[in-house]
Scaffold this motif. Structure first.
Motif, mmCIF file in Angstrom:
data_model
loop_
_atom_site.group_PDB
_atom_site.id
_atom_site.type_symbol
_atom_site.label_atom_id
_atom_site.label_comp_id
_atom_site.label_asym_id
_atom_site.label_seq_id
_atom_site.Cartn_x
_atom_site.Cartn_y
_atom_site.Cartn_z
ATOM 1 N N LEU A 1 0.920 -1.382 -0.176
ATOM 2 C CA LEU A 1 -0.027 -0.078 0.069
ATOM 3 C C LEU A 1 1.141 1.146 0.134
ATOM 4 C CD1 LEU A 1 -2.870 1.286 0.079
ATOM 5 C CD2 LEU A 1 -2.799 0.978 2.648
ATOM 6 N N GLU A 2 1.902 1.191 0.689
ATOM 7 C CA GLU A 2 2.978 2.412 0.754
ATOM 8 C C GLU A 2 3.494 2.773 -0.649
ATOM 9 O OE1 GLU A 2 5.574 1.428 4.042
ATOM 10 O OE2 GLU A 2 3.932 1.795 5.685
ATOM 11 N N ARG A 3 3.993 1.426 -1.067
ATOM 12 C CA ARG A 3 4.642 1.529 -2.504
ATOM 13 C C ARG A 3 3.625 2.210 -3.497
ATOM 14 N NH1 ARG A 3 6.216 -3.842 -3.374
ATOM 15 N NH2 ARG A 3 7.624 -3.533 -1.839
ATOM 16 N N ALA A 4 2.545 1.689 -3.413
ATOM 17 C CA ALA A 4 1.576 2.365 -4.262
ATOM 18 C C ALA A 4 0.995 3.840 -4.062
ATOM 19 C CB ALA A 4 0.064 1.476 -4.122
ATOM 20 N N GLN A 5 0.944 4.351 -2.941
ATOM 21 C CA GLN A 5 0.877 5.709 -2.661
ATOM 22 C C GLN A 5 1.948 6.394 -3.072
ATOM 23 O OE1 GLN A 5 0.047 5.592 1.420
ATOM 24 N NE2 GLN A 5 -2.229 5.230 1.317
ATOM 25 N N MET A 6 3.362 5.944 -2.897
ATOM 26 C CA MET A 6 4.611 6.430 -3.565
ATOM 27 C C MET A 6 4.527 6.811 -5.000
ATOM 28 S SD MET A 6 7.410 5.120 -0.864
ATOM 29 C CE MET A 6 8.831 5.463 -2.115
ATOM 30 N N ASP A 7 3.969 5.591 -5.491
ATOM 31 C CA ASP A 7 3.758 5.629 -7.166
ATOM 32 C C ASP A 7 2.888 6.515 -7.488
ATOM 33 O OD1 ASP A 7 5.950 3.515 -7.261
ATOM 34 O OD2 ASP A 7 4.316 2.025 -7.557
ATOM 35 N N VAL A 8 1.873 6.851 -6.973
ATOM 36 C CA VAL A 8 0.777 7.945 -7.207
ATOM 37 C C VAL A 8 1.362 9.124 -6.935
ATOM 38 C CG1 VAL A 8 -1.417 8.666 -6.458
ATOM 39 C CG2 VAL A 8 -1.167 6.410 -6.894
ATOM 40 N N GLU A 9 2.118 9.448 -5.930
ATOM 41 C CA GLU A 9 2.764 10.736 -5.754
ATOM 42 C C GLU A 9 3.827 11.090 -6.570
ATOM 43 O OE1 GLU A 9 3.985 10.653 -1.684
ATOM 44 O OE2 GLU A 9 2.061 10.470 -0.679
ATOM 45 N N ASN A 10 4.322 9.959 -6.984
ATOM 46 C CA ASN A 10 5.495 10.314 -8.031
ATOM 47 C C ASN A 10 4.833 10.542 -9.359
ATOM 48 O OD1 ASN A 10 7.711 9.798 -6.263
ATOM 49 N ND2 ASN A 10 7.823 7.829 -6.872
ATOM 50 N N ALA A 11 3.836 10.010 -9.917
ATOM 51 C CA ALA A 11 3.197 10.244 -11.023
ATOM 52 C C ALA A 11 2.556 11.448 -11.213
ATOM 53 C CB ALA A 11 2.172 9.216 -11.229
ATOM 54 N N ARG A 12 2.329 12.226 -9.939
ATOM 55 C CA ARG A 12 1.601 13.504 -10.047
ATOM 56 C C ARG A 12 2.654 14.599 -10.024
ATOM 57 N NH1 ARG A 12 -2.641 13.150 -4.900
ATOM 58 N NH2 ARG A 12 -4.066 11.564 -6.022
ATOM 59 N N SER A 13 3.805 14.308 -9.714
ATOM 60 C CA SER A 13 4.824 15.345 -9.740
ATOM 61 C C SER A 13 5.787 15.206 -11.120
ATOM 62 C CB SER A 13 5.792 15.316 -8.668
ATOM 63 O OG SER A 13 6.161 13.968 -8.190
#
Length: 83
Positions: free
Chosen positions: A71-83
């Motif tokens: 779940l943490e990895r998925a959230q980090m991927d989403v945040e990276n995709a936004r930036s």
């Protein structure tokens, strides 16, 4: 061999019919409610904007360390995709 082609043709025809139905009805395809939205500590569903049940059994299933890492990895991927 004829059975394979008949089955393939039938499935292709069904898929074509569903695609044409979506196109002609002019509706967009939406994801399902719940799922990862229910475990991401979100207040509302991203698809339908309904409130998410805080007592969802999916939250209990993700209590293990491996699931938390995923779940943490998925959230980090989403945040990276936004930036």
């Amino acid at each position: 061999m004829a059975t394979f082609f008949l089955t393939f043709s039938l499935l292709l025809l069904i898929m074509l019919g569903m695609a044409l139905g979506v196109i002609l009805m002019n509706k967009s395809i939406k994801g399902s409610c719940g799922g990862l939205n229910a475990i991401a500590d979100a207040d509302q569903c991203l698809v339908c904007k309904k409130d998410i049940d805080p007592d969802s059994p999916l939250r209990e299933r993700l209590a293990c360390p491996r699931a938390k890492k995923m779940l943490e990895r998925a959230q980090m991927d989403v945040e990276n995709a936004r930036s």
